[in-house]
Design a protein around this motif. Structure first.
Motif, PDB file in Angstrom:
ATOM      1  N   SER A   9      44.428 -23.193 -59.756  1.00 42.27           N
ATOM      2  CA  SER A   9      45.983 -23.046 -59.334  1.00 42.27           C
ATOM      3  C   SER A   9      47.027 -23.497 -60.461  1.00 42.27           C
ATOM      4  O   SER A   9      47.947 -22.816 -60.580  1.00 42.27           O
ATOM      5  N   ARG A  10      46.532 -24.222 -61.478  1.00 41.46           N
ATOM      6  CA  ARG A  10      47.476 -24.432 -62.750  1.00 41.46           C
ATOM      7  C   ARG A  10      47.589 -23.127 -63.563  1.00 41.46           C
ATOM      8  O   ARG A  10      48.830 -22.816 -63.965  1.00 41.46           O
ATOM      9  N   LYS A  11      46.552 -22.466 -63.547  1.00 45.22           N
ATOM     10  CA  LYS A  11      46.729 -21.086 -64.327  1.00 45.22           C
ATOM     11  C   LYS A  11      47.614 -20.197 -63.688  1.00 45.22           C
ATOM     12  O   LYS A  11      48.501 -19.471 -64.108  1.00 45.22           O
ATOM     13  N   ASP A  48      49.201  -8.628 -71.689  1.00 41.20           N
ATOM     14  CA  ASP A  48      50.836  -7.936 -71.951  1.00 41.20           C
ATOM     15  C   ASP A  48      51.370  -8.174 -70.786  1.00 41.20           C
ATOM     16  O   ASP A  48      52.397  -7.360 -70.687  1.00 41.20           O
ATOM     17  N   TYR A  49      51.226  -8.822 -69.912  1.00 44.82           N
ATOM     18  CA  TYR A  49      51.978  -8.747 -68.567  1.00 44.82           C
ATOM     19  C   TYR A  49      53.497  -9.086 -68.582  1.00 44.82           C
ATOM     20  O   TYR A  49      54.408  -8.588 -68.059  1.00 44.82           O
ATOM     21  N   VAL A  50      53.636  -9.964 -69.416  1.00 47.36           N
ATOM     22  CA  VAL A  50      55.051 -10.417 -69.954  1.00 47.36           C
ATOM     23  C   VAL A  50      55.783  -9.334 -70.341  1.00 47.36           C
ATOM     24  O   VAL A  50      56.900  -8.997 -69.832  1.00 47.36           O
ATOM     25  N   VAL A  51      55.225  -8.575 -71.205  1.00 49.29           N
ATOM     26  CA  VAL A  51      55.881  -7.321 -71.817  1.00 49.29           C
ATOM     27  C   VAL A  51      56.236  -6.287 -70.590  1.00 49.29           C
ATOM     28  O   VAL A  51      57.259  -5.720 -70.162  1.00 49.29           O
ATOM     29  N   ARG A  73      55.373 -18.813 -63.887  1.00 52.05           N
ATOM     30  CA  ARG A  73      56.320 -19.275 -64.458  1.00 52.05           C
ATOM     31  C   ARG A  73      56.637 -18.008 -65.735  1.00 52.05           C
ATOM     32  O   ARG A  73      57.853 -17.872 -65.994  1.00 52.05           O
ATOM     33  N   ASN A  74      55.587 -17.621 -66.229  1.00 48.66           N
ATOM     34  CA  ASN A  74      55.954 -16.682 -67.296  1.00 48.66           C
ATOM     35  C   ASN A  74      56.409 -15.199 -66.693  1.00 48.66           C
ATOM     36  O   ASN A  74      57.391 -14.678 -67.266  1.00 48.66           O
ATOM     37  N   VAL A  75      56.041 -15.067 -65.731  1.00 48.88           N
ATOM     38  CA  VAL A  75      56.405 -13.856 -64.995  1.00 48.88           C
ATOM     39  C   VAL A  75      58.035 -13.959 -64.538  1.00 48.88           C
ATOM     40  O   VAL A  75      58.989 -13.217 -64.874  1.00 48.88           O
ATOM     41  N   ALA A  76      58.306 -15.418 -64.002  1.00 46.81           N
ATOM     42  CA  ALA A  76      59.795 -15.450 -63.443  1.00 46.81           C
ATOM     43  C   ALA A  76      60.570 -15.734 -64.711  1.00 46.81           C
ATOM     44  O   ALA A  76      61.709 -14.934 -64.741  1.00 46.81           O
ATOM     45  N   ALA A  77      60.335 -16.027 -65.811  1.00 47.20           N
ATOM     46  CA  ALA A  77      60.913 -16.166 -67.435  1.00 47.20           C
ATOM     47  C   ALA A  77      61.157 -14.842 -67.717  1.00 47.20           C
ATOM     48  O   ALA A  77      62.444 -14.418 -68.108  1.00 47.20           O
ATOM     49  N   ALA A  78      60.147 -13.977 -67.700  1.00 49.79           N
ATOM     50  CA  ALA A  78      60.404 -12.693 -68.175  1.00 49.79           C
ATOM     51  C   ALA A  78      61.403 -11.976 -67.151  1.00 49.79           C
ATOM     52  O   ALA A  78      62.242 -11.070 -67.686  1.00 49.79           O
ATOM     53  N   ALA A  79      61.412 -11.969 -65.992  1.00 54.10           N
ATOM     54  CA  ALA A  79      62.106 -11.426 -65.121  1.00 54.10           C
ATOM     55  C   ALA A  79      63.496 -11.806 -65.332  1.00 54.10           C
ATOM     56  O   ALA A  79      64.519 -10.664 -65.231  1.00 54.10           O
ATOM     57  N   TYR A  80      63.944 -12.996 -65.372  1.00 48.58           N
ATOM     58  CA  TYR A  80      65.118 -13.497 -65.503  1.00 48.58           C
ATOM     59  C   TYR A  80      65.830 -12.815 -66.812  1.00 48.58           C
ATOM     60  O   TYR A  80      66.751 -12.519 -66.843  1.00 48.58           O
TER      61      TYR A  80
END
Ligand SMILES: *Cc1c(COP(=O)(O)O)cnc(C)c1O
Length: 237
Positions: free
Chosen positions: A7-9, A208-211, A15-22
């Motif tokens: 769940s932490r992962k 590479d999901y952030v990119v 979080r990373n997805v949200a940051a990249a989206a914003y």
């Protein structure tokens, strides 16, 4: 891997997805996460579901079928088929998957159409594109995709809903940004083909999901970043 870790992962990925989206002016809620469960054993899967991820992905038909059966009764789970699909496995998975990400050749389109027509319900598919033209990867070449989609969109048993790609493995994810960008641009050029939509861009994996999010992905396929490295590493694609 313990429950708290999974769940932490998942939280970390979110979080990373949200940051990249914003960063690029997108809404995180429009980006779906498919947890890739290949080589993850069944007892761990309810933890993923408990963490709120209901989309699970497998790249082998036998594994998908086995886990599908094992999870029956664990609430809503949507299975995604993400690997190279043998024609003789189509019938067995058709009623178990919400989306096939990996329509990569004409013979498979014909078989999917045939079995779905028999079953009486169209199968939702993404067309897999080998954007970088790697000889070891499945998928159509960029220049083949338009004609393929034009023809496949006429098949009553297929519902084409977008494109998928597996980017090359590189040490710096920035190197694959142009791959994701090309897939997004290709999808934009294909918008408006009768009988097809370009609703989904399935691109971005643990590395590479952030990119990918920055370049417009709205379906991410993530294994290692959730489950850690597993014993048996399947070939991607
Ligand atoms: C294994 C696999 C993934 C997930 O890869 P990770 O690097 O573990 O996140 C995504 N897509 C496909 C097609 C795969 O085979």
């Amino acid at each position: 891997m313990a429950e708290v870790d999974i769940s932490r992962k998942i939280e970390e990925v979110r979080r990373n997805v949200a940051a990249a989206a914003y960063r690029v002016g997108r809404e995180p809620s429009e980006i779906g996460i498919v947890a890739v469960t290949k080589s993850v054993e069944v007892p761990l899967l309810p933890q993923v579901i408990a963490a709120g991820v209901r989309d699970l992905g497998e790249n082998r038909a036998q594994e998908l079928i086995r886990k599908y059966r094992a999870l029956t009764g664990h609430g809503e789970v949507a299975w995604h088929f993400i690997g190279h699909l043998q024609r003789n496995k189509v019938r067995a998975i058709l009623d178990k998957v919400i989306l096939v990400h990996s329509l990569d050749r004409w013979a498979l389109a014909i078989e999917l159409d045939r079995q779905a027509s028999r079953w009486g319900k169209p199968v939702r598919v993404l067309v897999q594109v080998n954007v970088a033209g790697e000889p070891t990867k499945f998928g159509l070449r960029v220049e083949e995709v338009r004609d393929f989609v034009l023809e496949a969109a006429k098949m009553p048993g297929l519902r084409i809903e977008g494109l998928m790609t597996v980017a090359p493995q590189v040490s710096d994810p920035e190197e694959v940004r142009p791959v994701f960008r090309r897939l997004r641009e290709l999808a934009a050029r294909l918008a408006g083909i009768p009988g097809a939509t370009m609703r989904y861009l399935s691109m971005g994996m643990s590395q590479d999901y952030v990119v990918a999010v920055e370049e417009g992905a709205n379906l991410l396929r993530i294994g290692t970043a959730i489950f850690g490295r597993r014993g048996r590493e399947d070939l991607h694609g």
